[in-house]
Write an enzyme that holds these catalytic residues in place. Structure first.
Site, PDB file in Angstrom:
ATOM      1  N   ASP A  67      31.789  29.027  42.277  1.00 39.17           N
ATOM      2  CA  ASP A  67      31.337  30.028  41.304  1.00 39.17           C
ATOM      3  C   ASP A  67      30.200  29.497  40.443  1.00 39.17           C
ATOM      4  O   ASP A  67      29.844  28.313  40.507  1.00 39.17           O
ATOM      5  CB  ASP A  67      32.517  30.483  40.419  1.00 39.17           C
ATOM      6  CG  ASP A  67      33.352  29.309  39.889  1.00 39.17           C
ATOM      7  OD1 ASP A  67      32.880  28.160  39.947  1.00 39.17           O
ATOM      8  OD2 ASP A  67      34.459  29.548  39.417  1.00 39.17           O
ATOM      9  N   ASN A 136      45.667  31.275  33.252  1.00 43.78           N
ATOM     10  CA  ASN A 136      46.174  32.603  33.627  1.00 43.78           C
ATOM     11  C   ASN A 136      46.298  32.750  35.149  1.00 43.78           C
ATOM     12  O   ASN A 136      46.493  33.838  35.662  1.00 43.78           O
ATOM     13  CB  ASN A 136      45.270  33.711  33.047  1.00 43.78           C
ATOM     14  CG  ASN A 136      43.834  33.613  33.558  1.00 43.78           C
ATOM     15  OD1 ASN A 136      43.524  32.790  34.428  1.00 43.78           O
ATOM     16  ND2 ASN A 136      42.964  34.462  33.043  1.00 43.78           N
ATOM     17  N   HIS A 138      43.899  32.005  37.365  1.00 39.24           N
ATOM     18  CA  HIS A 138      42.666  32.310  38.098  1.00 39.24           C
ATOM     19  C   HIS A 138      42.258  31.163  39.008  1.00 39.24           C
ATOM     20  O   HIS A 138      42.520  29.997  38.730  1.00 39.24           O
ATOM     21  CB  HIS A 138      41.535  32.785  37.169  1.00 39.24           C
ATOM     22  CG  HIS A 138      40.858  31.734  36.350  1.00 39.24           C
ATOM     23  ND1 HIS A 138      40.793  31.794  34.977  1.00 39.24           N
ATOM     24  CD2 HIS A 138      40.180  30.622  36.693  1.00 39.24           C
ATOM     25  CE1 HIS A 138      40.109  30.752  34.531  1.00 39.24           C
ATOM     26  NE2 HIS A 138      39.724  30.023  35.551  1.00 39.24           N
ATOM     27  N   GLU A 143      39.896  36.601  38.230  1.00 38.67           N
ATOM     28  CA  GLU A 143      40.790  36.808  37.108  1.00 38.67           C
ATOM     29  C   GLU A 143      41.959  37.708  37.524  1.00 38.67           C
ATOM     30  O   GLU A 143      41.861  38.421  38.529  1.00 38.67           O
ATOM     31  CB  GLU A 143      40.006  37.497  35.970  1.00 38.67           C
ATOM     32  CG  GLU A 143      38.836  36.671  35.443  1.00 38.67           C
ATOM     33  CD  GLU A 143      39.269  35.581  34.461  1.00 38.67           C
ATOM     34  OE1 GLU A 143      40.433  35.137  34.517  1.00 38.67           O
ATOM     35  OE2 GLU A 143      38.419  35.181  33.651  1.00 38.67           O
TER      36      GLU A 143
HETATM   37  C1  GLP Z   1      36.950  27.519  35.233  1.00 37.46           C
HETATM   38  C2  GLP Z   1      36.469  27.482  36.688  1.00 37.46           C
HETATM   39  C3  GLP Z   1      37.643  27.363  37.656  1.00 37.46           C
HETATM   40  C4  GLP Z   1      38.540  26.231  37.189  1.00 37.46           C
HETATM   41  C5  GLP Z   1      39.161  26.604  35.878  1.00 37.46           C
HETATM   42  C6  GLP Z   1      40.122  25.560  35.325  1.00 37.46           C
HETATM   43  O1  GLP Z   1      37.137  28.786  34.740  1.00 37.46           O
HETATM   44  N1  GLP Z   1      35.682  28.609  37.038  1.00 37.46           N
HETATM   45  O2  GLP Z   1      37.149  27.155  38.963  1.00 37.46           O
HETATM   46  O3  GLP Z   1      39.534  25.984  38.147  1.00 37.46           O
HETATM   47  O4  GLP Z   1      38.118  26.793  34.926  1.00 37.46           O
HETATM   48  O5  GLP Z   1      39.408  24.561  34.686  1.00 37.46           O
HETATM   49  P1  GLP Z   1      39.986  23.213  34.163  1.00 37.46           P
HETATM   50  O6  GLP Z   1      40.160  22.354  35.366  1.00 37.46           O
HETATM   51  O7  GLP Z   1      38.936  22.700  33.239  1.00 37.46           O
HETATM   52  O8  GLP Z   1      41.265  23.509  33.473  1.00 37.46           O
END
Ligand code: GLP
Length: 236
Positions: A67, A136, A138, A143
């Site tokens: 993304d 959440n 995702h 989402e």
């Molecule tokens: C972001 C990214 C996701 C990632 C998520 C969790 O929103 N787009 O791909 O998995 O955050 O991030 P973290 O590993 O910092 O908790």
């Protein structure tokens, strides 16, 4: 699904890097699906160490990222392109032209989404997709919603994601409200999936892996994939 429990973030990162390293050794021209966020930083550091020790060669590896934020100026330190360059690509012998991310500055996001989906297909699909998970549930920027998005698409971020990601920005108003992400369908097409879940993700991982499969918890769809490895931390 294999669930591998490790003691802490360091062990989780080392194990994830071993699995990614094994993929590169088995298929030097592999396509790696990569993720951003705090979870994979340790994994990327370990991969860089393996490269520096002469045990890994990235010269033929291709990568596609999950993304990207929309609307950040090119070169912004908050962009996922910047994150990938600084945490991995600049430190190994990958060719930058073999590293792909959606273009968050494209004028027509629907068109860019179709183009990126095709790009992944043209590379022959993803051999190993690395994933983190949001609080959440995702994955990528898919989402919670009423259906599983099949392909790459633009998204409006939820306030909980904007809030969670604001820790990396000076002000919450600076966090982009839109992004472009692989769809759940795009992710499921990967041959193998590797989900890493840090110590703060225990609750949501339990729900996603052992609860019902629902688009309200996008990661729950991983229960339906034939080759998923999840690495958790004991602290979780
Ligand atoms: C972001 C990214 C996701 C990632 C998520 C969790 O929103 N787009 O791909 O998995 O955050 O991030 P973290 O590993 O910092 O908790």
């Amino acid at each position: 699904m294999r669930v591998l429990n490790t003691k802490n973030y360091e062990e989780m990162s080392a194990l994830a890097a071993e699995i990614i390293g094994a993929q590169i050794l088995l298929k030097p021209r592999c396509v790696l699906g990569l993720a951003t966020g705090s979870s994979p930083i340790g994994t990327y550091q370990q991969l860089v160490r393996e490269y520096q020790a002469g045990r890994l060669d990235f010269s033929c590896v291709r990568t596609v990222n999950l993304d990207e934020y929309c609307g950040l100026p090119a070169g912004s330190p908050h962009s996922y392109r910047y994150f990938m360059d600084h945490n991995l690509f600049n430190h190994v012998n990958i060719r930058l032209e073999n590293t792909y991310l959606p273009n968050g500055t494209a004028l027509d996001m629907e068109f860019e989404a179709q183009r990126y989906e095709m790009q992944i297909e043209n590379l022959g699909g993803v051999d190993l997709q690395l994933l983190g998970i949001g609080h959440n549930g995702h994955i990528g920027f898919n989402e919670p919603s009423d259906s599983f998005p099949p392909t790459v698409h633009p998204v409006r971020l939820t306030s909980s994601t904007i809030h969670a990601n604001s820790r990396l920005f000076d002000r919450i108003e600076d966090v982009p409200t839109q992004a472009i992400t692989m769809g759940v369908g795009t992710i499921l097409k990967a041959q193998r999936i590797l989900l890493i879940a840090g110590p703060d993700k225990g609750e949501i991982v339990k729900k996603a892996l052992y609860g019902k499969v629902t688009p309200q918890i996008p990661a729950s769809v991983l229960q339906l994939h034939r080759d998923v490895t999840v690495i958790t931390c004991e602290e979780a």
